[in-house]
Design an enzyme around this catalytic site. Structure first.
Site, PDB file in Angstrom:
ATOM      1  N   LYS A 171      37.694  58.025  74.007  1.00 53.13           N
ATOM      2  CA  LYS A 171      38.545  56.644  72.949  1.00 53.13           C
ATOM      3  C   LYS A 171      38.807  55.378  73.707  1.00 53.13           C
ATOM      4  O   LYS A 171      37.970  55.533  75.153  1.00 53.13           O
ATOM      5  CB  LYS A 171      40.152  57.723  73.978  1.00 53.13           C
ATOM      6  CG  LYS A 171      41.042  56.801  72.664  1.00 53.13           C
ATOM      7  CD  LYS A 171      41.165  57.373  71.618  1.00 53.13           C
ATOM      8  CE  LYS A 171      42.354  57.266  70.727  1.00 53.13           C
ATOM      9  NZ  LYS A 171      42.633  58.371  69.503  1.00 53.13           N
TER      10      LYS A 171
HETATM   11  N1  GLU Z   1      42.480  58.608  66.578  1.00 56.31           N
HETATM   12  C1  GLU Z   1      42.134  60.461  65.656  1.00 56.31           C
HETATM   13  C2  GLU Z   1      42.694  60.700  66.589  1.00 56.31           C
HETATM   14  O1  GLU Z   1      43.405  60.255  67.536  1.00 56.31           O
HETATM   15  C3  GLU Z   1      40.576  60.296  65.170  1.00 56.31           C
HETATM   16  C4  GLU Z   1      39.924  60.436  66.193  1.00 56.31           C
HETATM   17  C5  GLU Z   1      38.128  60.860  65.002  1.00 56.31           C
HETATM   18  O2  GLU Z   1      38.309  61.150  64.395  1.00 56.31           O
HETATM   19  O3  GLU Z   1      37.287  60.739  66.420  1.00 56.31           O
HETATM   20  O4  GLU Z   1      42.776  61.654  66.640  1.00 56.31           O
END
Ligand code: GLU
Length: 458
Positions: free
Chosen positions: A145
């Site tokens: 993240k």
């Molecule tokens: N931000 C989204 C999540 O928390 C998607 C992450 C992604 O598609 O890599 O799952």
């Protein structure tokens, strides 16, 4: 690395061992691993809360100690500071993050949050959750993240473009289509992903195939996948359709309230409405509204697009925060930020099911209250895994130079969600535990199996 702040939220979480505390069994926030790894003592710390839920599951399934310590900390924590010229000619320094939690199952994967209040501990928690989510939903990715400490709504499009491209340059050596693949999250969108893909492609012009596969959630015109924009909401609805019958709730006519009406909340609302459910209350940072006869989820999405939030929406009554939580519904969908459902909110909620559209919306203390009140929680690592699942489909399409139609995307997503829900159900039966613990067990089983054959080098 700087020390992360203790907690963004006031200390309202139940303290351990208090007389009359509703907690039963071991306190969720103490574990020998926390002392061994020198975790922050604050029980309100999001990272400590997130890892404590995993450790509870790990203890129940007897996960080996070495895996507990490996998973309790991210592999890499990257922080960058970079200058960007504003429209008035002045320069400002921005802080960006990328946390790479685990890549035992495949490249690091997870979104980029653009928010003025993003901290290292939030990013660590969210990266950790991505590892668990990707494992549970059966995609070949690990967890990561990132984010930028910025309020995207306070900058012109030109400033945002420079911020995003400069951030991409700062982390370009740390990401890659086979190494770490970011995506959108709160505050970031397909346009931002396009700038990231373009910048990365420009920087890697001399080598590498399909450089645009470095990021997912791109616009369909530039390597994006059909169905990606609505994917997280679609996954929430797929999970509900799978889980509601055993809770004796019919999706047709089912009453729903939604906290947060951004990408996840608004798509969940629209798709639920299409399936016959009724959205009767919605709240976001601009206010709360209710209409027992039903709020048109599509009209509300348009209103939010135009006015930046649900406040001022016609055809619904303005209500206050407490009235929103107390609205009698079958399903409550928290689709905003972390730690929003603490003890007071959990006590007010008047629902049968909480479907976590957001990541980590429920604190351990909030969860204890919900459990005591017999409210079922569909945990985020299952419920909101639709986004990353379709991100995986986007990455596969980029890698194979193919494009899938929407039917195929929705069908494959549904298969993944049903399979993941099945794993959670099986673990709940086997270990006689709550759904969150069962979801972690489902995720940890796959990670354990991978580590068993991979080993830990050297
Ligand atoms: N931000 C989204 C999540 O928390 C998607 C992450 C992604 O598609 O890599 O799952």
């Amino acid at each position: 690395m700087t020390q992360a702040p203790a907690s963004k939220k006031p200390a309202k979480v139940a303290s351990k061992g208090k007389p009359g505390s509703p907690a039963k069994g071991p306190d969720l926030l103490t574990h020998p691993i926390f002392d061994e790894l020198g975790f922050q003592q604050d029980p309100n710390n999001l990272y400590r809360q997130t890892v404590s839920s995993m450790l509870q599951a790990a203890d129940l399934m007897n996960l080996p100690h070495q895996l507990k310590i490996v998973l309790a900390q991210p592999k890499n924590e990257i922080m960058v500071n970079f200058p960007v010229r504003m429209d008035d000619g002045e320069y400002r320094l921005f802080k960006g993050y990328r946390v790479q939690h685990n890549n035992a199952l495949g490249p690091y994967k997870g979104g980029l949050r653009f928010h003025h209040d993003v901290h290292l501990d939030d990013v660590k928690s969210l990266a950790f959750l991505m590892t668990m989510k990707c494992s549970l939903v059966g995609v070949p990715f690990g967890g990561g993240k990132g984010g930028i400490k910025v309020d995207p709504y306070k900058h012109s499009k030109a400033e945002m473009e420079r911020i995003v491209r400069r951030f991409t340059t700062a982390i370009a050596h740390q990401i890659g289509p086979d190494y770490d693949i970011p995506a959108p999250d709160v505050g970031s969108n397909a346009q931002h992903m396009a700038w990231i893909a373009d910048t990365y492609t420009f920087l890697s012009e001399v080598g590498g195939h399909q450089p645009e596969a470095v990021i997912t959630g791109k616009p369909v015109e530039f390597g994006g996948s059909l169905g990606r924009e609505k994917a997280t909401g679609q996954g929430v609805v797929d999970t509900l359709i799978e889980m509601l019958p055993e809770l004796n709730i019919d999706i047709k006519g089912c009453k729903v309230s939604i906290l947060g009406y951004g990408n996840v909340g608004s798509w969940t609302g629209r798709i639920l409405q299409d399936r016959g459910a009724k959205i009767i209350a919605v709240m976001d940072h601009t206010g709360a509204i209710a209409n027992d006869g039903g709020i048109d989820a599509y009209a509300l999405a348009q209103h939010c697009q135009k006015f930046g939030g649900v406040g001022g929406f016609k055809n619904a009554d303005k209500i206050d925060k407490d009235e929103f939580y107390q609205t009698k519904v079958d399903v409550f969908v928290p689709a905003a930020l972390e730690q929003m459902i603490q003890e007071p909110e959990a006590k007010m909620l008047n629902c049968k099911v909480v479907a976590e559209g957001a990541n980590a919306p429920t604190t351990p203390a909030g969860e204890r209250v919900l459990e005591q009140r017999g409210i079922e929680v569909l945990p985020a690592i299952l419920c909101n895994a639709g986004g990353v699942t379709v991100s995986y489909f986007e990455w596969v399409q980029n890698k194979t130079c193919k494009s899938w139609d929407l039917e195929q995307v929705d069908h494959e997503l549904n298969k993944h969600m049903i399979r993941a829900a099945g794993k959670v159900r099986d673990a709940r039966k086997k270990y006689k535990c709550g759904l969150r613990t069962a979801a972690y067990i489902g995720a940890l089983e796959r990670l354990k199996a991978a580590y068993e054959v991979r080993g830990i080098f050297p």
